[in-house]
Design a protein around this motif. Sequence first.
Motif, PDB file in Angstrom:
ATOM      1  N   HIS A   1       0.827  -1.207   0.000  1.00  0.00           N
ATOM      2  CA  HIS A   1       0.000   0.000   0.000  1.00  0.00           C
ATOM      3  C   HIS A   1       0.861   1.258   0.000  1.00  0.00           C
ATOM      4  O   HIS A   1       0.530   2.248  -0.653  1.00  0.00           O
ATOM      5  CB  HIS A   1      -0.964  -0.003   1.194  1.00  0.00           C
ATOM      6  CG  HIS A   1      -2.092  -0.970   1.046  1.00  0.00           C
ATOM      7  ND1 HIS A   1      -3.225  -0.700   0.300  1.00  0.00           N
ATOM      8  CD2 HIS A   1      -2.262  -2.218   1.523  1.00  0.00           C
ATOM      9  CE1 HIS A   1      -4.045  -1.727   0.335  1.00  0.00           C
ATOM     10  NE2 HIS A   1      -3.486  -2.675   1.071  1.00  0.00           N
ATOM     11  N   LEU A   2       1.954   1.252   0.735  1.00  0.00           N
ATOM     12  CA  LEU A   2       2.842   2.408   0.732  1.00  0.00           C
ATOM     13  C   LEU A   2       3.526   2.577  -0.615  1.00  0.00           C
ATOM     14  O   LEU A   2       3.679   3.702  -1.112  1.00  0.00           O
ATOM     15  CB  LEU A   2       3.888   2.284   1.850  1.00  0.00           C
ATOM     16  CG  LEU A   2       3.359   2.457   3.269  1.00  0.00           C
ATOM     17  CD1 LEU A   2       4.455   2.182   4.289  1.00  0.00           C
ATOM     18  CD2 LEU A   2       2.805   3.869   3.477  1.00  0.00           C
ATOM     19  N   ARG A   3       3.942   1.472  -1.205  1.00  0.00           N
ATOM     20  CA  ARG A   3       4.543   1.559  -2.545  1.00  0.00           C
ATOM     21  C   ARG A   3       3.538   2.129  -3.542  1.00  0.00           C
ATOM     22  O   ARG A   3       3.884   2.960  -4.384  1.00  0.00           O
ATOM     23  CB  ARG A   3       5.027   0.185  -3.000  1.00  0.00           C
ATOM     24  CG  ARG A   3       6.273  -0.307  -2.290  1.00  0.00           C
ATOM     25  CD  ARG A   3       6.915  -1.458  -3.042  1.00  0.00           C
ATOM     26  NE  ARG A   3       6.011  -2.592  -3.192  1.00  0.00           N
ATOM     27  CZ  ARG A   3       5.926  -3.601  -2.327  1.00  0.00           C
ATOM     28  NH1 ARG A   3       6.693  -3.622  -1.245  1.00  0.00           N
ATOM     29  NH2 ARG A   3       5.076  -4.595  -2.525  1.00  0.00           N
ATOM     30  N   ALA A   4       2.296   1.685  -3.445  1.00  0.00           N
ATOM     31  CA  ALA A   4       1.260   2.183  -4.349  1.00  0.00           C
ATOM     32  C   ALA A   4       1.002   3.672  -4.135  1.00  0.00           C
ATOM     33  O   ALA A   4       0.600   4.383  -5.066  1.00  0.00           O
ATOM     34  CB  ALA A   4      -0.036   1.394  -4.145  1.00  0.00           C
ATOM     35  N   ALA A   5       1.239   4.150  -2.915  1.00  0.00           N
ATOM     36  CA  ALA A   5       1.050   5.567  -2.611  1.00  0.00           C
ATOM     37  C   ALA A   5       2.261   6.407  -2.989  1.00  0.00           C
ATOM     38  O   ALA A   5       2.263   7.620  -2.795  1.00  0.00           O
ATOM     39  CB  ALA A   5       0.741   5.745  -1.127  1.00  0.00           C
ATOM     40  N   GLY A 162     -10.097   3.255   2.243  1.00  0.00           N
ATOM     41  CA  GLY A 162     -10.330   4.676   2.052  1.00  0.00           C
ATOM     42  C   GLY A 162      -9.196   5.345   1.308  1.00  0.00           C
ATOM     43  O   GLY A 162      -9.421   6.170   0.411  1.00  0.00           O
ATOM     44  N   LEU A 163      -7.956   5.007   1.650  1.00  0.00           N
ATOM     45  CA  LEU A 163      -6.811   5.556   0.936  1.00  0.00           C
ATOM     46  C   LEU A 163      -6.853   5.163  -0.533  1.00  0.00           C
ATOM     47  O   LEU A 163      -6.636   5.991  -1.425  1.00  0.00           O
ATOM     48  CB  LEU A 163      -5.505   5.061   1.560  1.00  0.00           C
ATOM     49  CG  LEU A 163      -5.098   5.662   2.899  1.00  0.00           C
ATOM     50  CD1 LEU A 163      -3.821   5.003   3.403  1.00  0.00           C
ATOM     51  CD2 LEU A 163      -4.887   7.173   2.776  1.00  0.00           C
ATOM     52  N   ASN A 164      -7.140   3.895  -0.798  1.00  0.00           N
ATOM     53  CA  ASN A 164      -7.157   3.413  -2.178  1.00  0.00           C
ATOM     54  C   ASN A 164      -8.250   4.074  -3.005  1.00  0.00           C
ATOM     55  O   ASN A 164      -8.085   4.323  -4.204  1.00  0.00           O
ATOM     56  CB  ASN A 164      -7.356   1.899  -2.210  1.00  0.00           C
ATOM     57  CG  ASN A 164      -6.140   1.146  -1.717  1.00  0.00           C
ATOM     58  OD1 ASN A 164      -5.029   1.670  -1.733  1.00  0.00           O
ATOM     59  ND2 ASN A 164      -6.346  -0.079  -1.248  1.00  0.00           N
ATOM     60  N   HIS A 171      -4.175  14.447  -3.994  1.00  0.00           N
ATOM     61  CA  HIS A 171      -4.221  14.773  -2.578  1.00  0.00           C
ATOM     62  C   HIS A 171      -5.631  14.649  -2.016  1.00  0.00           C
ATOM     63  O   HIS A 171      -6.607  14.882  -2.713  1.00  0.00           O
ATOM     64  CB  HIS A 171      -3.739  16.208  -2.416  1.00  0.00           C
ATOM     65  CG  HIS A 171      -2.833  16.412  -1.253  1.00  0.00           C
ATOM     66  ND1 HIS A 171      -1.689  15.668  -1.044  1.00  0.00           N
ATOM     67  CD2 HIS A 171      -2.892  17.302  -0.231  1.00  0.00           C
ATOM     68  CE1 HIS A 171      -1.084  16.096   0.046  1.00  0.00           C
ATOM     69  NE2 HIS A 171      -1.794  17.093   0.551  1.00  0.00           N
ATOM     70  N   THR A 172      -5.752  14.283  -0.749  1.00  0.00           N
ATOM     71  CA  THR A 172      -7.023  14.329  -0.046  1.00  0.00           C
ATOM     72  C   THR A 172      -6.744  14.848   1.349  1.00  0.00           C
ATOM     73  O   THR A 172      -5.605  14.847   1.811  1.00  0.00           O
ATOM     74  CB  THR A 172      -7.687  12.937   0.028  1.00  0.00           C
ATOM     75  OG1 THR A 172      -9.012  13.081   0.540  1.00  0.00           O
ATOM     76  CG2 THR A 172      -6.908  12.001   0.939  1.00  0.00           C
ATOM     77  N   THR A 173      -7.766  15.308   2.035  1.00  0.00           N
ATOM     78  CA  THR A 173      -7.568  15.775   3.395  1.00  0.00           C
ATOM     79  C   THR A 173      -7.791  14.645   4.381  1.00  0.00           C
ATOM     80  O   THR A 173      -8.510  13.672   4.095  1.00  0.00           O
ATOM     81  CB  THR A 173      -8.526  16.933   3.733  1.00  0.00           C
ATOM     82  OG1 THR A 173      -9.877  16.435   3.731  1.00  0.00           O
ATOM     83  CG2 THR A 173      -8.395  18.067   2.731  1.00  0.00           C
ATOM     84  N   ALA A 174      -7.178  14.782   5.543  1.00  0.00           N
ATOM     85  CA  ALA A 174      -7.381  13.803   6.607  1.00  0.00           C
ATOM     86  C   ALA A 174      -8.850  13.769   7.013  1.00  0.00           C
ATOM     87  O   ALA A 174      -9.402  12.707   7.319  1.00  0.00           O
ATOM     88  CB  ALA A 174      -6.497  14.150   7.808  1.00  0.00           C
TER      89      ALA A 174
END
Length: 206
Positions: A1-5, A162-164, A171-174
């Motif tokens: 997931h981090l690599r994808a981000a 949610g991240l995906n 960008h998205t907000t927290a």
Amino acid sequence: HLRAAGFPERNIILLTGENATRTGMQKYLEEWLPRNVGADSTVFFYYSGHGAPDTRTGDAYLVPWDGDPQFLQSTAYSLKQVYASLSALKAREIVVALDACFSGAGGRSVIAKGLRPLVTKFDEDIALDRRMVVFAAASGDEVTGMDEEHGHGLFTYYFLKGLNEQIPKGHTTAAELYGYLKPKVQDAARRQNREQTPIMRGASQF
């Protein structure tokens, strides 16, 4: 997931099982990160595992692989120290995700034998750096649960989902991520006949 981000492989440290010790966490948080984080960096700290409350002070601790709930100060890692170590970095933004609970009442929370569970305010008394946002799996008096079908905690499953769904194109907000995460976890927990409400503290954008 981090690599994808977009996080480079060389910047990702993964500690699991017997490698996820207090020393392992401490050396990367307090020595490795300061040497490798720059002023424009985004730091993502994710912890999935046991938490525990100090029944004398109410302080919350992460309990690593070699942690002992009877000796938290010497074997576990306090949230205050985690936040202090992250706040000392030169990073532009810091995201913390904690799939643990700290009530001592079960789930992913543990407590020394013979002691009563403690309803804690979790980390509300810890001042957060203005660059930091914290997502946590449950409020201080709740326990966390699993999504057995997907092999994750409920919090982790919907956090990643949610991240995906929300940031594949930018960008998205927290706050937007939390707005997705909170009702999903609450609904899934109620289907398990219990309550679990994720919390968010800190910056509104990352």
